[in-house]
Structure formats: C-alpha cells, structure tokens
Design an enzyme around this catalytic site. Sequence first.
Site, short mmCIF file in Angstrom:
data_model
loop_
_atom_site.label_atom_id
_atom_site.label_comp_id
_atom_site.label_asym_id
_atom_site.label_seq_id
_atom_site.Cartn_x
_atom_site.Cartn_y
_atom_site.Cartn_z
N ASN A 5 -29.00 15.89 -38.82
CA ASN A 5 -29.96 15.68 -37.73
C ASN A 5 -30.38 17.06 -37.24
O ASN A 5 -29.62 17.74 -36.55
CB ASN A 5 -29.28 14.88 -36.60
CG ASN A 5 -30.16 14.79 -35.36
OD1 ASN A 5 -31.36 15.06 -35.41
ND2 ASN A 5 -29.56 14.40 -34.24
N LYS B 290 -32.55 17.79 -35.09
CA LYS B 290 -33.03 17.79 -33.69
C LYS B 290 -34.33 18.56 -33.60
O LYS B 290 -35.11 18.58 -34.56
CB LYS B 290 -31.96 18.36 -32.74
CG LYS B 290 -30.60 17.73 -32.96
CD LYS B 290 -29.67 17.97 -31.81
CE LYS B 290 -28.27 17.52 -32.19
NZ LYS B 290 -27.43 17.28 -31.06
N HIS C 256 -30.21 7.71 -30.49
CA HIS C 256 -29.35 8.89 -30.32
C HIS C 256 -29.07 9.06 -28.82
O HIS C 256 -29.93 8.78 -27.98
CB HIS C 256 -30.05 10.13 -30.88
CG HIS C 256 -29.15 11.31 -30.98
ND1 HIS C 256 -28.85 12.10 -29.89
CD2 HIS C 256 -28.45 11.82 -32.02
CE1 HIS C 256 -28.01 13.05 -30.28
NE2 HIS C 256 -27.76 12.91 -31.55
N GLU D 110 -29.11 11.54 -27.00
CA GLU D 110 -30.10 12.39 -26.30
C GLU D 110 -31.34 11.57 -25.94
O GLU D 110 -31.96 11.80 -24.90
CB GLU D 110 -30.43 13.61 -27.17
CG GLU D 110 -29.27 14.60 -27.18
CD GLU D 110 -29.14 15.45 -28.44
OE1 GLU D 110 -30.09 15.53 -29.24
OE2 GLU D 110 -28.05 16.03 -28.64
N GLU E 63 -20.84 8.09 -32.11
CA GLU E 63 -21.00 9.47 -31.65
C GLU E 63 -20.60 9.56 -30.18
O GLU E 63 -21.44 9.32 -29.29
CB GLU E 63 -22.47 9.89 -31.78
CG GLU E 63 -22.99 9.94 -33.18
CD GLU E 63 -24.07 11.02 -33.32
OE1 GLU E 63 -23.90 11.90 -34.16
OE2 GLU E 63 -25.05 11.00 -32.56
N GLY F 253 -22.46 18.47 -29.95
CA GLY F 253 -22.91 19.82 -29.63
C GLY F 253 -21.93 20.62 -28.80
O GLY F 253 -22.28 21.67 -28.26
N SER G 114 -19.80 17.18 -33.49
CA SER G 114 -19.13 18.44 -33.84
C SER G 114 -18.42 18.39 -35.19
O SER G 114 -17.34 18.97 -35.35
CB SER G 114 -18.18 18.87 -32.71
OG SER G 114 -18.93 19.15 -31.55
C1 PEP Z 1 -25.84 14.81 -33.34
O1 PEP Z 1 -26.76 15.36 -32.76
O2 PEP Z 1 -25.97 13.65 -33.74
C2 PEP Z 1 -24.61 15.55 -33.55
C3 PEP Z 1 -23.58 14.92 -34.04
O3 PEP Z 1 -24.62 16.88 -33.18
P1 PEP Z 1 -23.44 17.98 -33.44
O4 PEP Z 1 -22.99 17.79 -34.88
O5 PEP Z 1 -24.10 19.29 -33.21
O6 PEP Z 1 -22.36 17.66 -32.49
#
Ligand code: PEP
Length: 247
Positions: A10, A12, A94, A96, A166, A172, A208
Amino acid sequence: MPRSKYIVGNWKMHGSLPDNAARLAALCASVTEQDNVAVCVPFPYLAQTQHMLAQSHIRWGAQNVSEYLGGAYTGEVAVSMLHDFGCHCVIVGHSERRALYGESDGQVATKAKTAAGSGLQPIICVGETLEERESDKTAAVVTRQLSAVLDSLDKSEKARLVVAYEPVWAIGTGRAANPDDIRKMHVLLRDLLRRAECDNTPLLYGGSVKAGNAQAILHIDHVDGALVGSASLNPEEFLDIIKAVRP
Ligand code: PEP
C-alpha cells in the site's frame, strides 16, 4: 491445499513518476510466477503501473473506490475506471479512510459490494484503535466491521473477498502486534468468515510488517499474507518480505 501467501503493498499518498518507475522496475526484475504480489498505488499512477506491470507477475490496484457506479460525485473514482486501468484489487475501509474521511461501516460494506460485484478483489481492512484495545473492545469492533461487509455480499461477491486485520495502533508506528495477539485475532476473524461460508477468504495481517519481522508474522496460523505500507516503498525491503514466504 494451503493457500499461497499474498503480499500487498500500500503506497498510500507517496510516489512520483521517476520514483515509481525505479520501484516497479526493481520489483519486476525479482518477483516470480510463484509469488503472489500486488501493489496498490495512488490513482494518477495507475496508467504508469499498468504499463510497467502488464508483462510481469505482479498485480496492481487502487487504495479506494466510490460506492457509486458513476455520476455527479466530484473527486470520486468509479469501479469501471479501475477496470479501465487493469486493476485487480482495491483496498476498502483502510483505517486512514475510516478515521480521516469518516468512512462508516455501511459505506465500507457498499464499496466492498460495488467492487466485488464488478469483478475486483476488495481488500477489506478491519482493526481496533489503541483506545478500543485498552477498553477491551477489540473483538467487538472487528466483529462489527467485518459483519457489516459479510452481511452485504452474495456468494459470488464473497468469493472475491480478502480481509486484512490491521490494528490501527500498529500502522506506521514501527510497533507490530505481537504474535499471540495476531494469532488470537486471526482465529476470531477466521471463525466469522467460516460462519459466513467464506472458508477460502485470504486473511492478511497489516501493521508495521518489515523485512525483520516478516518471517515470524507470516508463519503464524491463519495468516495468509500481509498488507505492507511504508516497507513497500523500499523495493529491497519489500522483496525481502516477499522472499520470506517463498517455500
Ligand atoms: C497500511 O497502511 O496498511 C500499513 C500496514 O502501514 P505500515 O506497514 O506502514 O504500518
């Protein structure tokens, strides 16, 4: 037969034409037919991504889609437009999008239905915030989020579904959930999926995931792959994650 592990990047709101070209070229050179990989890129780069990945073993998709099929929805992108650029998948719900743009469970369910009904693979994100986790609401939150989607899909739409657990506090932050928590949540989600006759739905973990923890996370029971944010921007690291699930 065991499902092959699915690694989804992803990006972003990151990228530029030259950066993407370098990143995609590096992935094309190393991702093989045995891998199961997709990248979800910002809308403006779908044409570039389609062009660069068309002859590769990597699939691509978007990070959001409208719940409407078309019309006066300024700034929105319809499923038919994603098909025009060869998309295979789209991330839906997601955290976000839920937190920053107010997407509700109902909206996420409608988007999932619209995407799956058009032949796209919706990758549905569910997960609890730190506050919800600390007040013991994790199971209730993810059950509510996933049930809204499952209740809206018919059998053929369910066949296209992918779910990503998630935890919001792990995204992040560099702080992935611990293996026991991941296992516990994946057992719960797998059970919900089974009860909705979605036995074959891939269940990913996101939050992460890095080259350094990919082996450990991706070999936990019921973890069928990973949704990878920041580490997917670095092709060497993303490839190390992909290699971690090769037999
Ligand atoms: C995500 O944005 O779905 C995500 C898992 O980000 P990160 O791997 O940076 O935590």
